[in-house]
Design a protein around this motif. Sequence first.
Motif, PDB file in Angstrom:
ATOM      1  N   SER A   1       0.257  -1.439 -10.103  1.00 50.07           N
ATOM      2  CA  SER A   1       1.115  -1.904 -11.196  1.00 50.07           C
ATOM      3  C   SER A   1       1.820  -0.741 -11.888  1.00 50.07           C
ATOM      4  O   SER A   1       2.981  -0.863 -12.316  1.00 50.07           O
ATOM      5  N   ALA A   2       1.141   0.406 -11.986  1.00 52.80           N
ATOM      6  CA  ALA A   2       1.767   1.587 -12.585  1.00 52.80           C
ATOM      7  C   ALA A   2       2.889   2.108 -11.692  1.00 52.80           C
ATOM      8  O   ALA A   2       3.946   2.538 -12.179  1.00 52.80           O
ATOM      9  N   LYS A   3       2.652   2.082 -10.375  1.00 51.68           N
ATOM     10  CA  LYS A   3       3.704   2.492  -9.434  1.00 51.68           C
ATOM     11  C   LYS A   3       4.900   1.548  -9.533  1.00 51.68           C
ATOM     12  O   LYS A   3       6.059   1.975  -9.533  1.00 51.68           O
TER      13      LYS A   3
ATOM     14  N   GLN B   1      12.703  -0.045   0.250  1.00 50.02           N
ATOM     15  CA  GLN B   1      11.340   0.070   0.787  1.00 50.02           C
ATOM     16  C   GLN B   1      10.316   0.113  -0.342  1.00 50.02           C
ATOM     17  O   GLN B   1       9.255  -0.511  -0.257  1.00 50.02           O
ATOM     18  N   LEU B   2      10.642   0.852  -1.395  1.00 49.08           N
ATOM     19  CA  LEU B   2       9.717   0.973  -2.523  1.00 49.08           C
ATOM     20  C   LEU B   2       9.690  -0.295  -3.370  1.00 49.08           C
ATOM     21  O   LEU B   2       8.662  -0.636  -3.950  1.00 49.08           O
ATOM     22  N   LEU B   3      10.812  -0.986  -3.448  1.00 48.09           N
ATOM     23  CA  LEU B   3      10.829  -2.253  -4.170  1.00 48.09           C
ATOM     24  C   LEU B   3       9.940  -3.283  -3.469  1.00 48.09           C
ATOM     25  O   LEU B   3       9.263  -4.081  -4.117  1.00 48.09           O
TER      26      LEU B   3
ATOM     27  N   ASN C   1       3.301   0.890  -2.904  1.00 47.64           N
ATOM     28  CA  ASN C   1       2.288   1.839  -2.440  1.00 47.64           C
ATOM     29  C   ASN C   1       2.867   2.935  -1.552  1.00 47.64           C
ATOM     30  O   ASN C   1       2.170   3.903  -1.228  1.00 47.64           O
ATOM     31  N   LEU C   2       4.156   2.791  -1.164  1.00 47.42           N
ATOM     32  CA  LEU C   2       4.801   3.853  -0.390  1.00 47.42           C
ATOM     33  C   LEU C   2       5.216   5.030  -1.279  1.00 47.42           C
ATOM     34  O   LEU C   2       5.612   6.072  -0.762  1.00 47.42           O
TER      35      LEU C   2
ATOM     36  N   SER D   1       8.198   8.054 -19.082  1.00 45.64           N
ATOM     37  CA  SER D   1       6.996   7.411 -19.641  1.00 45.64           C
ATOM     38  C   SER D   1       6.169   6.784 -18.528  1.00 45.64           C
ATOM     39  O   SER D   1       4.930   6.876 -18.519  1.00 45.64           O
ATOM     40  N   ALA D   2       6.874   6.159 -17.560  1.00 44.17           N
ATOM     41  CA  ALA D   2       6.180   5.562 -16.420  1.00 44.17           C
ATOM     42  C   ALA D   2       5.558   6.637 -15.533  1.00 44.17           C
ATOM     43  O   ALA D   2       4.453   6.463 -14.992  1.00 44.17           O
ATOM     44  N   VAL D   3       6.255   7.771 -15.371  1.00 43.91           N
ATOM     45  CA  VAL D   3       5.718   8.888 -14.597  1.00 43.91           C
ATOM     46  C   VAL D   3       4.442   9.404 -15.266  1.00 43.91           C
ATOM     47  O   VAL D   3       3.421   9.661 -14.596  1.00 43.91           O
TER      48      VAL D   3
END
Length: 520
Positions: A134-136, A398-400, A404-405, A121-123
Amino acid sequence: MASTFFGLTIAYSGLQASQASINVTAHNISNINTAGYTREQALTQASDALRTYSTYGTIGSGVLITGINQLRDSYYDVKYRNNMANYGEYEAKNNYMTQIEDYLNEFVLKGYTTEYNNFFSAVNQLTKTPADESAKNQLINNAFSMTDYFNTLSTNMRNVQADANNEIKDAVMQINSLSQNIAALNKQINQLEANYGNANDLRDQRNALLDDLSKIVNITVDEQKVGENQSNLTVTINGQNLIDGYNYNKLEVAAREEKRNASDAEGLYDIKWEKTGSEFNIYSTSLGGQLKGLIDIRDGCNGEIEKLAVNEDGTSVTDGEGNLLYSTESFAGLNTSFKGVPYYQAQLNQFISTFADAVNEILKSGFSSDGSSVGVPLFVTKQGTTVMNAMNATVNSQLLDDPNLLATKSAVETGEANADIMDKLNSLMSSKIYDGGTGSYFLESIISDMSIDANKADSFSANYKNLQTSIQNQRLSVMGVDSDEEAMDLIKFQQAYNLSSKMMSVMNEIYDKLINQTGI
């Protein structure tokens, strides 16, 4: 001819026989509510006839008590103990499958299928707003929530396995304790019966212990007469002697030095014979009882072993991030085909490793939405671990730290609105990368397996419980004390006693007439 006073001897034997029968009846009545008690009966027969050297030849000499026997049918004992082994097995399975069902109950809990759907759903949302931080962040957090759920689920499964393992140790200790007590009773029974008595109450104690033992492990009981009113009782389990007369073989548990399945908890027990140190085959189909149920739950992996995957050249199989992977291989005949904790652990491991590798491969082929960085993997293993499985999987720190990465597009020169990487991720939901099925199908198959096995354990447990009641009623119809029957026996023996007493009174009158009133 017979002695003049012979009639008094006959009457006295009748009094003795009636008195003994009344005492036995009283013993039965007093034990009417005693669990495991076997109804007793005084056995009588006519005493040997005596020669009178008269025209009528011989004359009866009264009645003789030949013994006090138990009214018990060994056929029902065998049926009862065989059923108890089955009941013990499925009772143990039902207890633990209920726990596993609670953890995997996707119809009540918001479990892994919900976490899986939330991820996509997030994808899907990110395909619409690929530049939205915020979506990422929502996608990354949903991924983290999914791995955290799998971590917790795997930990719970391992706890179930550890609990079953501890119960196996307790079962072995119970087997040893019961065996020791049965062997001691064998000796006491023979000591008493060597003097031509019946150790009925001790035999009841021994039968009760054998009943208890039959629930823990499938047993075969054999009692053979060895002369001089003595017997030798043997008990075998798994085709090996557990008890032989006054001796018993002790079992012991030993922690495994190496894990049998890669996801197993530490220190799982194998069972050995203490004296010889030889292995006790815990995977034998003849084992039965609670012990078999516990072993199936603890070690059941559907006839396969989960281990680190290895290439033909002996090198370890890894995913795109260099993480080690598990694989399963057939281990038929040397394992249990039941689907216990290792099976569900292996299924969860396979799902998460396949899913993580597929997602990471897509993300690493792309670029961040602003084109400033190459895509990084979303799923990694926890710090200090090297195997990608349900216990170790987590989200890249890194993503947490910087959402934006996250890669959203496959070409650096395209604008931020391009979200073809997210489209590729979305297509994973319908891709058949899990043994020829989709992720949803794979997760549903785990639920299906669990539901079938849990329902079977519950159904069989209830059926064998009902059979236990039915067979026990059959046993009690022979060995149980019935108040109405004992009341009738009491009246019957009382009347016999009264008649024997009357006989003595008649003889007394005869002797009085003969001795005191005959002559002058």
